[in-house]
Enzyme design. Structure first.
Site, mmCIF file in Angstrom:
data_model
loop_
_atom_site.group_PDB
_atom_site.id
_atom_site.type_symbol
_atom_site.label_atom_id
_atom_site.label_comp_id
_atom_site.label_asym_id
_atom_site.label_seq_id
_atom_site.Cartn_x
_atom_site.Cartn_y
_atom_site.Cartn_z
ATOM 1 N N CYS A 18 5.013 -5.879 1.576
ATOM 2 C CA CYS A 18 5.014 -5.216 1.978
ATOM 3 C C CYS A 18 4.793 -4.333 2.765
ATOM 4 O O CYS A 18 4.549 -4.087 3.967
ATOM 5 C CB CYS A 18 5.137 -3.918 0.309
ATOM 6 S SG CYS A 18 6.054 -2.439 0.372
ATOM 7 N N TYR A 19 3.632 -3.430 2.801
ATOM 8 C CA TYR A 19 2.939 -2.782 3.481
ATOM 9 C C TYR A 19 2.212 -3.746 4.759
ATOM 10 O O TYR A 19 2.077 -3.669 5.838
ATOM 11 C CB TYR A 19 2.104 -2.058 2.737
ATOM 12 C CG TYR A 19 0.725 -0.855 3.791
ATOM 13 C CD1 TYR A 19 1.677 0.283 4.506
ATOM 14 C CD2 TYR A 19 0.160 -1.294 4.594
ATOM 15 C CE1 TYR A 19 0.928 0.734 5.218
ATOM 16 C CE2 TYR A 19 -0.496 -0.171 5.287
ATOM 17 C CZ TYR A 19 -0.453 0.758 6.169
ATOM 18 O OH TYR A 19 -1.301 1.227 6.217
ATOM 19 N N HIS A 23 8.115 -7.776 -3.184
ATOM 20 C CA HIS A 23 7.060 -7.764 -3.595
ATOM 21 C C HIS A 23 7.623 -9.509 -5.011
ATOM 22 O O HIS A 23 7.686 -9.482 -6.064
ATOM 23 C CB HIS A 23 7.218 -6.539 -5.266
ATOM 24 C CG HIS A 23 6.583 -5.412 -4.742
ATOM 25 N ND1 HIS A 23 4.889 -5.553 -3.913
ATOM 26 C CD2 HIS A 23 6.734 -4.825 -3.845
ATOM 27 C CE1 HIS A 23 5.004 -4.338 -3.812
ATOM 28 N NE2 HIS A 23 5.979 -4.079 -3.523
ATOM 29 N N GLU A 31 4.899 -11.082 -7.255
ATOM 30 C CA GLU A 31 4.735 -10.774 -7.612
ATOM 31 C C GLU A 31 5.364 -10.377 -8.869
ATOM 32 O O GLU A 31 4.302 -10.778 -10.161
ATOM 33 C CB GLU A 31 3.192 -10.242 -7.759
ATOM 34 C CG GLU A 31 2.674 -8.739 -7.351
ATOM 35 C CD GLU A 31 3.125 -8.341 -5.681
ATOM 36 O OE1 GLU A 31 4.119 -8.660 -4.765
ATOM 37 O OE2 GLU A 31 2.997 -6.744 -5.717
ATOM 38 N N SER A 60 -19.471 -12.098 -26.018
ATOM 39 C CA SER A 60 -18.834 -13.263 -27.701
ATOM 40 C C SER A 60 -19.162 -14.497 -26.716
ATOM 41 O O SER A 60 -20.037 -15.803 -26.149
ATOM 42 C CB SER A 60 -17.990 -13.347 -28.442
ATOM 43 O OG SER A 60 -18.334 -12.028 -29.511
ATOM 44 N N GLY A 87 -17.640 -7.840 -30.224
ATOM 45 C CA GLY A 87 -15.833 -7.878 -28.678
ATOM 46 C C GLY A 87 -15.657 -9.388 -28.247
ATOM 47 O O GLY A 87 -17.160 -10.336 -28.239
ATOM 48 N N VAL A 88 -14.733 -9.887 -28.151
ATOM 49 C CA VAL A 88 -14.841 -10.724 -26.358
ATOM 50 C C VAL A 88 -15.917 -11.216 -25.884
ATOM 51 O O VAL A 88 -16.337 -12.033 -25.114
ATOM 52 C CB VAL A 88 -13.501 -11.027 -26.348
ATOM 53 C CG1 VAL A 88 -13.209 -9.567 -25.475
ATOM 54 C CG2 VAL A 88 -12.885 -12.488 -26.043
ATOM 55 N N ASP A 89 -15.701 -9.909 -24.484
ATOM 56 C CA ASP A 89 -16.571 -9.771 -23.941
ATOM 57 C C ASP A 89 -17.963 -10.589 -24.170
ATOM 58 O O ASP A 89 -18.559 -11.943 -23.300
ATOM 59 C CB ASP A 89 -16.687 -9.188 -23.163
ATOM 60 C CG ASP A 89 -15.255 -8.649 -23.081
ATOM 61 O OD1 ASP A 89 -14.280 -9.260 -22.854
ATOM 62 O OD2 ASP A 89 -14.897 -7.476 -22.238
ATOM 63 N N LYS A 135 -9.707 -10.338 -18.095
ATOM 64 C CA LYS A 135 -9.613 -10.173 -19.855
ATOM 65 C C LYS A 135 -8.621 -11.735 -20.343
ATOM 66 O O LYS A 135 -9.270 -11.956 -21.107
ATOM 67 C CB LYS A 135 -8.519 -9.392 -20.509
ATOM 68 C CG LYS A 135 -9.466 -8.721 -21.488
ATOM 69 C CD LYS A 135 -10.352 -8.252 -22.149
ATOM 70 C CE LYS A 135 -10.728 -7.933 -23.214
ATOM 71 N NZ LYS A 135 -12.043 -6.938 -23.876
ATOM 72 N N GLY A 181 1.024 -1.496 -0.122
ATOM 73 C CA GLY A 181 0.093 -0.130 0.122
ATOM 74 C C GLY A 181 0.851 1.240 -0.188
ATOM 75 O O GLY A 181 2.406 1.161 0.116
#
Ligand code: XMP
Length: 538
Positions: A108-109, A195, A197, A255, A251-253, A393, A81
């Site tokens: 981290c935080y 981090h 990630e 569809s 669009g992909v979403d 996505k 954060g």
């Protein structure tokens, strides 16, 4: 200060949308909850956990221990954060979160909060530690077992843990952090200052995997594909024998959402595809071919080009254009819906990032309206079916591929609801100009695909300003159109950078446009990032 100040955790607290709490883990898979303290990489943590096969959601830090308990997660991660733990109003740790009987990892935080809450020594350092750092592992503990004693990691903090809480073991240090990792195996509480990630921490994914597999003992069976079966069951339970409608844009979403719903309830679903004449070349046909012919989805395709052109006549103001297209879209959609008899449900391709962005929990104070079906108003009397609410996505793309959606649709770049009309700038979107823009766009896409760059770009398109310039072709003066090439890279459209397309490719695109399209005599490149520009020109 920890993390780059991109989001504010206090803003996150104000923005909580109850919606975000509605996404719950698919049944029968293990989940690890990530609590968001406003860090720049919080979403990425959840993403990495999912990549490791454990379903994960990001929740605002203040949802409270009760909400976390309700979800019965196998573990809990506290994110980084931007605040100093000593800053007034900085998010605090709810001590109960450490008493849930599940393993906790503070990053981290998140680690500083744990250290502070349990009696360790955390202080603001004169000099922060930002970027690449060298980590020295002194005691491997459970997180670093069998990993090298010296490794690189990515840091972003100013406050530093100087002493771990009593009964905790300090595992590692770095140049700027006397305690860069700590653990209490008895309490199942772990902390890392760096981090894991981000890709710049080479052993980050291994460390996360240790936490998930060995410490949380989470079953790693989650995958975007596994959500298909899960969602099919949910959709059936939600809609029963009711009729469902879906606005398909290509669009992909939308569809993927439509295909999932069709898998679940078959012909109870009708898709409505409004061809407003503002699509790219061949796009309408591709959608119809895929859905009606290939997947046998009941599909109403409305050729509404004339209506939209009529609506756009004489309009050059961007907002009037957008509003006009939106309003017309709703009228066409409602007319078609009315013909279907009583329809109770509407499918929307809302994604997890949409939920988060509209005030969900990351503190990203950017509220954007989403136009999954071209901007349908909320007062339409439908109950929403949103089978993609829990997905990112790239996961939606994986589901699309799993369902057999053609590669071209799975990987389609985003395309705005108002279509090409908002790329004819400073003038009216006439049929003639739309056709010219369609051809320009076709050449651009063709070349970008041939160069193998289509998937690397968030978007690539042409803009047609309503101006003419002088040129000379074959000894003759020309007075023709200017075409702008816009190509951007981005992760989420909130920020974007102009893509450094190779010069040879740009030259090839420009010469094709000028040679093949009589009306074009000049091609220019947009080199504006976002901010200060937006991706679209209108
Ligand atoms: P801007 O131009 O604001 O665009 O940087 C951000 C992203 O949103 C898309 N966009 C839209 N999508 N309806 C949509 O469905 C719209 O009215 C609309 N306007 C912009 C744009 O293409 C980019 O991906």
């Amino acid at each position: 200060m920890t993390d780059g100040v991109v989001t504010s955790a206090t803003a996150a607290a104000e923005l909580v949308d109850e919606d975000v709490l509605e996404i719950i883990a698919p049944r029968a898979v293990d989940e690890v909850v990530v609590l968001d303290y406003g860090g720049q990489y919080s979403q990425l943590i959840a993403r990495r956990v999912r990549e490791l096969g454990v379903f994960s959601e990001l929740l605002p830090h203040h949802v409270g221990a009760e909400e976390v308990r309700r979800r019965e997660p196998k573990g809990l991660i506290l994110s980084g954060g931007p605040a100093s733990v000593y800053a007034p109003g900085a998010p605090r740790l709810d001590r109960e979160l450490l008493e849930l009987g599940i393993p906790v990892l503070g990053i981290c935080y998140g680690m500083q909060l744990i250290a502070l809450a349990l009696g360790g020594k955390v202080e603001g350092a004169e000099v922060g530690e930002f970027g690449r750092s060298e980590l020295t592992v002194r005691e491997p503990g459970r997180l670093f077992a069998d990993l090298p004693a010296d490794q690189t990691c990515w840091m972003s903090h100013r406050d530093t843990v100087f002493e771990p809480p009593p009964d905790f073991t300090a595992l590692a240090s770095s140049t700027g952090s006397p305690v860069a990792a700590l653990e209490s195996v008895e309490r199942a509480i772990y902390g890392i200052q760096f981090h894991p990630e981000v890709v710049h921490t080479p052993y980050g994914q291994t460390i996360l995997e240790r936490f998930l597999a060995e410490i949380c003992e989470a079953d790693r069976s989650w995958s975007p594909e596994s959500i298909v079966a899960e969602q099919i069951a949910r959709i059936r339970a939600q809609v029963g024998s009711g009729k469902v409608i879906c606005g398909l844009s290509g669009g992909v979403d939308s569809s993927v959402a439509a295909l999932l719903v069709h898998r679940a309830i078959g012909d109870q679903l009708t898709c409505v595809f409004v061809d407003h004449g503002l699509m790219r070349k061949n796009e309408g046909e591709q959608v119809i071919r895929a859905f009606r012919d290939h997947f046998k989805v009941p599909l109403v395709a409305v050729d509404a080009e004339q209506r939209f052109l009529e609506r756009l006549r004489g309009v050059s103001d961007p907002e009037t254009k957008r509003k006009g297209i939106g309003a017309e879209f709703i009228r066409v959609f409602e007319e078609e819906a009315a013909k279907l008899g009583e329809v109770k449900y509407l499918v929307q391709g809302t994604l997890y990032s949409d939920v988060i962005e509209s005030g969900g929990g990351t503190g990203a104070a950017t509220i954007k309206s989403h136009h999954n079906v071209g901007g349908l108003p909320e007062d339409l009397q439908f109950e929403l079916v949103e089978p993609l609410r829990a997905l990112f996505k790239d996961e939606v793309r994986a589901v699309g591929a799993e369902l057999g959606l053609p590669e071209r649709l799975v990987w389609r770049q985003p395309f705005p609801g108002p279509g090409l009309a908002i790329r004819i700038v400073g003038g009216e979107a006439t049929k003639q100009r739309l056709d010219l823009l369609r051809e320009c766009d076709y050449i651009l896409q063709d070349e970008i695909r041939s160069a193998g760059l289509y998937r690397d770009l968030w978007q690539s398109f042409c803009v047609l300003p309503d101006i003419r310039t002088v040129g000379v072709q074959g000894d003759e003066r020309t007075y023709g159109s200017v075409v702008v090439i816009r190509a951007v890279t981005s992760d989420d459209a909130m920020t974007a950078d102009w893509a450094r397309l190779p010069y040879d490719l740009l030259e090839q695109i420009a010469s094709r446009m000028i040679n093949e399209l009589r009306d074009v005599n000049r091609v220019v490149l947009d080199i504006t990032s976002k901010p200060p520009g937006t991706i679209e020109w209108e």
